[in-house]
Design an enzyme around this catalytic site. Sequence first.
Site: not given
Length: 288
Positions: A10-11, A51, A54, A68, A126, A129, A241
């Site tokens: 998640d990063n 990949c 790309c 999340c 790339c 790759c 916030c």
Amino acid sequence: QYDIVADCSDNVPTRYLVSDACVLAGKPLVSGSALRLEGQLVVYNYGGGPCYRCLFPEPPPPDAVTNCADGGVLGVVPGIIGCLQALEVLKIASGMGCSFHRYMLMFDALEGTFRNIKLRPKKADCAVCGDNPSVTRLQDYEAFCGSSATDKCRTLQLLPGGDRISVRQYKELLDARVPHVLLDVRPQVEVEICRLPHALHIPLRKLEEKDEESLQRLQKRICEEKQRTDDQTSLPIYVVCKLGNDSQKAVKILQELPAKEFGAVSAKDIKGGLMAWAAKIDSTFPQY
């Protein structure tokens, strides 16, 4: 020693790390992601497909990325994407092939729809790759992305220290009844969960859009508070916030407001946001 890798991180730094590692090791990567009510699934480095680099040669600005922990996710969505990831792993392992090495699957939980987006093919230039790769070993991906490899809440540093105050400092100002405006820039759905009663609510998006009605409300509140002062000093606007990230973006916008319309104001953000307020000032304040 593994044949297939499934990325459920998640990063951004971890995604670049895992993708580069799979290219260097010659392994297919089944990558899933989810945020709020949406999910995506792609298979990288398989069957001549691209990949991760790309599609995304350069990482996005750290302050433009959410995860999340920051943005939230409906738990069912990663469950659905995870099941589809498992299906792709089984298909690749059993020799049945793969459905998403040339297409990205996009899932909209709100509409209940799936759609496939055709991906560009593997790029000859790339960095990892391509025909003449410049990335031939793993590197410092946190430095490359300018952000930390964690799924925890982000802590951005967009403002100098003089433009920020702690929740304890704000509590002292509040207790001393110092004239000021407290501006809450969270989305409406978060404000409905909890809020400080004296705060003026204007979502960050409205400030970014220079929404006329919202700016008029802010201008009115500033005028009301200035009546409590001698009108000679700069009126402080403190921005809050959830975590102290969006508030820094809002301060930058407020610092550019025309003095002719808004008068002399001094905008600062409250470090750590309302979750720091709940942890350090008011233990009864809801955390979410």
